[in-house]
Design a protein around this motif. Structure first.
Motif, PDB file in Angstrom:
ATOM      1  N   GLY A  59       0.806  -1.211   0.000  1.00 58.78           N
ATOM      2  CA  GLY A  59       0.000   0.000   0.000  1.00 58.78           C
ATOM      3  C   GLY A  59       0.840   1.262   0.000  1.00 58.78           C
ATOM      4  O   GLY A  59       1.960   1.291   0.517  1.00 58.78           O
ATOM      5  N   LEU A  60       0.275   2.311  -0.579  1.00 55.29           N
ATOM      6  CA  LEU A  60       0.876   3.641  -0.578  1.00 55.29           C
ATOM      7  C   LEU A  60       0.117   4.553   0.380  1.00 55.29           C
ATOM      8  O   LEU A  60      -1.098   4.442   0.514  1.00 55.29           O
ATOM      9  N   HIS A  61       0.822   5.481   0.999  1.00 52.34           N
ATOM     10  CA  HIS A  61       0.325   6.424   2.022  1.00 52.34           C
ATOM     11  C   HIS A  61      -0.763   5.799   2.899  1.00 52.34           C
ATOM     12  O   HIS A  61      -1.831   6.342   3.121  1.00 52.34           O
ATOM     13  N   THR A  62      -0.441   4.620   3.433  1.00 54.73           N
ATOM     14  CA  THR A  62      -1.396   3.874   4.251  1.00 54.73           C
ATOM     15  C   THR A  62      -1.407   4.385   5.694  1.00 54.73           C
ATOM     16  O   THR A  62      -0.363   4.654   6.273  1.00 54.73           O
ATOM     17  N   HIS A  63      -2.611   4.506   6.239  1.00 55.72           N
ATOM     18  CA  HIS A  63      -2.757   4.822   7.663  1.00 55.72           C
ATOM     19  C   HIS A  63      -3.134   3.546   8.398  1.00 55.72           C
ATOM     20  O   HIS A  63      -4.114   2.887   8.063  1.00 55.72           O
ATOM     21  N   TYR A  64      -2.316   3.191   9.389  1.00 52.25           N
ATOM     22  CA  TYR A  64      -2.595   1.975  10.154  1.00 52.25           C
ATOM     23  C   TYR A  64      -2.222   2.220  11.607  1.00 52.25           C
ATOM     24  O   TYR A  64      -1.459   3.129  11.933  1.00 52.25           O
ATOM     25  N   ALA A  65      -2.791   1.388  12.502  1.00 53.32           N
ATOM     26  CA  ALA A  65      -2.626   1.613  13.933  1.00 53.32           C
ATOM     27  C   ALA A  65      -2.097   0.367  14.626  1.00 53.32           C
ATOM     28  O   ALA A  65      -2.565  -0.749  14.376  1.00 53.32           O
ATOM     29  N   LEU A  66      -1.126   0.577  15.507  1.00 53.96           N
ATOM     30  CA  LEU A  66      -0.485  -0.487  16.266  1.00 53.96           C
ATOM     31  C   LEU A  66      -0.746  -0.287  17.753  1.00 53.96           C
ATOM     32  O   LEU A  66      -0.887   0.852  18.221  1.00 53.96           O
ATOM     33  N   THR A  67      -0.787  -1.379  18.491  1.00 54.70           N
ATOM     34  CA  THR A  67      -1.039  -1.298  19.920  1.00 54.70           C
ATOM     35  C   THR A  67       0.255  -1.255  20.719  1.00 54.70           C
ATOM     36  O   THR A  67       1.244  -1.912  20.370  1.00 54.70           O
ATOM     37  N   VAL A  68       0.213  -0.487  21.804  1.00 53.24           N
ATOM     38  CA  VAL A  68       1.278  -0.499  22.814  1.00 53.24           C
ATOM     39  C   VAL A  68       0.604  -0.575  24.177  1.00 53.24           C
ATOM     40  O   VAL A  68      -0.520  -0.105  24.357  1.00 53.24           O
ATOM     41  N   PRO A  69       1.258  -1.195  25.168  1.00 47.22           N
ATOM     42  CA  PRO A  69       0.644  -1.287  26.501  1.00 47.22           C
ATOM     43  C   PRO A  69       0.390   0.103  27.086  1.00 47.22           C
ATOM     44  O   PRO A  69       1.195   1.027  26.912  1.00 47.22           O
ATOM     45  N   GLU A  70      -0.713   0.214  27.785  1.00 42.71           N
ATOM     46  CA  GLU A  70      -1.076   1.477  28.426  1.00 42.71           C
ATOM     47  C   GLU A  70       0.055   1.996  29.308  1.00 42.71           C
ATOM     48  O   GLU A  70       0.335   3.201  29.345  1.00 42.71           O
ATOM     49  N   SER A  71       0.729   1.082  29.996  1.00 40.06           N
ATOM     50  CA  SER A  71       1.788   1.469  30.920  1.00 40.06           C
ATOM     51  C   SER A  71       3.018   2.023  30.207  1.00 40.06           C
ATOM     52  O   SER A  71       3.868   2.660  30.841  1.00 40.06           O
ATOM     53  N   GLU A  72       3.134   1.784  28.893  1.00 41.31           N
ATOM     54  CA  GLU A  72       4.311   2.227  28.147  1.00 41.31           C
ATOM     55  C   GLU A  72       4.027   3.412  27.227  1.00 41.31           C
ATOM     56  O   GLU A  72       4.944   3.907  26.572  1.00 41.31           O
ATOM     57  N   TYR A  73       2.775   3.854  27.184  1.00 41.28           N
ATOM     58  CA  TYR A  73       2.420   4.901  26.216  1.00 41.28           C
ATOM     59  C   TYR A  73       3.267   6.153  26.417  1.00 41.28           C
ATOM     60  O   TYR A  73       3.794   6.714  25.443  1.00 41.28           O
ATOM     61  N   ASP A  74       3.400   6.631  27.635  1.00 40.81           N
ATOM     62  CA  ASP A  74       4.178   7.850  27.893  1.00 40.81           C
ATOM     63  C   ASP A  74       5.638   7.670  27.483  1.00 40.81           C
ATOM     64  O   ASP A  74       6.283   8.611  26.983  1.00 40.81           O
ATOM     65  N   HIS A  75       6.158   6.470  27.676  1.00 41.43           N
ATOM     66  CA  HIS A  75       7.530   6.172  27.243  1.00 41.43           C
ATOM     67  C   HIS A  75       7.655   6.331  25.732  1.00 41.43           C
ATOM     68  O   HIS A  75       8.629   6.938  25.243  1.00 41.43           O
ATOM     69  N   TRP A  76       6.680   5.776  24.987  1.00 43.00           N
ATOM     70  CA  TRP A  76       6.738   5.896  23.528  1.00 43.00           C
ATOM     71  C   TRP A  76       6.604   7.348  23.091  1.00 43.00           C
ATOM     72  O   TRP A  76       7.272   7.786  22.152  1.00 43.00           O
ATOM     73  N   TRP A  77       5.743   8.095  23.747  1.00 46.48           N
ATOM     74  CA  TRP A  77       5.609   9.519  23.410  1.00 46.48           C
ATOM     75  C   TRP A  77       6.946  10.234  23.611  1.00 46.48           C
ATOM     76  O   TRP A  77       7.412  10.949  22.726  1.00 46.48           O
ATOM     77  N   ASP A  78       7.560  10.047  24.773  1.00 54.65           N
ATOM     78  CA  ASP A  78       8.827  10.719  25.063  1.00 54.65           C
ATOM     79  C   ASP A  78       9.913  10.287  24.077  1.00 54.65           C
ATOM     80  O   ASP A  78      10.739  11.112  23.646  1.00 54.65           O
ATOM     81  N   GLN A  79       9.918   9.029  23.718  1.00 53.23           N
ATOM     82  CA  GLN A  79      10.951   8.506  22.831  1.00 53.23           C
ATOM     83  C   GLN A  79      10.826   9.040  21.411  1.00 53.23           C
ATOM     84  O   GLN A  79      11.830   9.279  20.732  1.00 53.23           O
ATOM     85  N   GLY A 180      -5.076   4.203   2.488  1.00 43.49           N
ATOM     86  CA  GLY A 180      -4.101   3.589   1.591  1.00 43.49           C
ATOM     87  C   GLY A 180      -4.706   3.197   0.255  1.00 43.49           C
ATOM     88  O   GLY A 180      -5.904   2.912   0.145  1.00 43.49           O
ATOM     89  N   VAL A 181      -3.869   3.189  -0.770  1.00 47.16           N
ATOM     90  CA  VAL A 181      -4.275   2.686  -2.087  1.00 47.16           C
ATOM     91  C   VAL A 181      -3.518   1.395  -2.378  1.00 47.16           C
ATOM     92  O   VAL A 181      -2.424   1.177  -1.883  1.00 47.16           O
ATOM     93  N   HIS A 182      -4.125   0.537  -3.193  1.00 42.64           N
ATOM     94  CA  HIS A 182      -3.688  -0.836  -3.511  1.00 42.64           C
ATOM     95  C   HIS A 182      -3.016  -1.538  -2.323  1.00 42.64           C
ATOM     96  O   HIS A 182      -1.906  -2.065  -2.410  1.00 42.64           O
ATOM     97  N   VAL A 183      -3.733  -1.562  -1.191  1.00 41.61           N
ATOM     98  CA  VAL A 183      -3.226  -2.187   0.033  1.00 41.61           C
ATOM     99  C   VAL A 183      -3.328  -3.710  -0.083  1.00 41.61           C
ATOM    100  O   VAL A 183      -4.282  -4.257  -0.631  1.00 41.61           O
ATOM    101  N   ASP A 184      -2.333  -4.402   0.436  1.00 41.01           N
ATOM    102  CA  ASP A 184      -2.301  -5.866   0.493  1.00 41.01           C
ATOM    103  C   ASP A 184      -2.292  -6.271   1.961  1.00 41.01           C
ATOM    104  O   ASP A 184      -1.353  -5.950   2.693  1.00 41.01           O
TER     105      ASP A 184
END
Length: 232
Positions: A59-79, A180-184
């Protein structure tokens, strides 16, 4: 019945560069690597980075979402905050942050109360469609269930229970994301052949493949229904 997302494929110009990006910023492990494609692990789902070549393309310009544990969200934001111009949205009590990879894909990290550590799975995928009503009917016939009917805003949200699928008319969404376009992508199905027969007349193509049955929808997206016994 449809359930777990097996893979999402992104088209990339340079697999080495993109593999390094996802390793550096999301700490995704490499499962397999060839000259044409790199496969990364996102929990039980594969993120496939594929160079332009034979169809199905990524796919091109695809928007997708991944999960992270609630307890680690602030860590990912800071990183990630030092490197990216992050956007944050809240859905009920859950927060999500958004940023872009070098190929223009909009990556969302959404916090979840589930356990584990790091990036634990894929929970959402957005497809661009030409005719929203027809696309909604196509995916409901496949077995996706309606979650949110926002047709007046040009979007509809459906789900398998494990994977949310948003169908968008051409538009800009949160963080200026596009569908996304032509997503597989691949989804586990309990009876791929039977499910595929339900949309055979509307699909552009229905093909038996090693994993199960590959369907090309009316907008050119490729969905493979993966039989449980053929999971990687």
């Amino acid at each position: 019945m449809l359930s777990h997302p097996e893979w999402l494929t992104l088209e990339v110009k340079d697999t080495d560069r993109m593999t390094a990006f996802y390793d550096a910023f999301l700490e995704l492990d490499i499962v397999e690597e060839t000259e044409q494609e790199a496969v990364l692990s996102v929990g039980d789902t594969e993120l496939r980075l594929r160079a332009p070549g034979p169809v199905p393309r990524g796919g091109l310009h695809t928007h997708y979402a991944l999960t992270v544990p609630e307890s680690e969200y602030d860590h990912w934001w800071d990183q990630l905050d030092d490197r990216f111009d992050l956007v944050e949205e809240t859905f009920g009590d859950a927060r999500s942050l958004y940023f872009y990879d070098p190929e223009g894909n909009c990556v969302e990290l959404g916090e979840r109360a589930a356990g584990g550590s790091g990036v634990t799975g894929l929970f959402e995928l957005v497809l661009e469609v030409e005719q929203l009503d027809a696309a909604v009917e196509f995916y409901r016939t496949l077995g996706f269930e309606m979650v949110d009917d926002g047709r007046e805003e040009g979007r509809v949200r459906l789900t398998t229970g494990d994977l949310d699928l948003e169908l968008w008319s051409p538009r800009l969404g949160i963080a200026d994301a596009r569908g996304g376009v032509h997503v597989d992508f691949g989804v586990v199905a309990d009876d791929p052949k039977s499910i595929a027969r339900n949309v055979a007349d509307e699909a552009l193509a229905v093909t038996s493949v090693e994993e199960g049955v590959r369907i090309r929808d009316p907008d050119g997206h490729y969905l493979t229904l993966v039989a449980e016994e053929n999971r990687g």
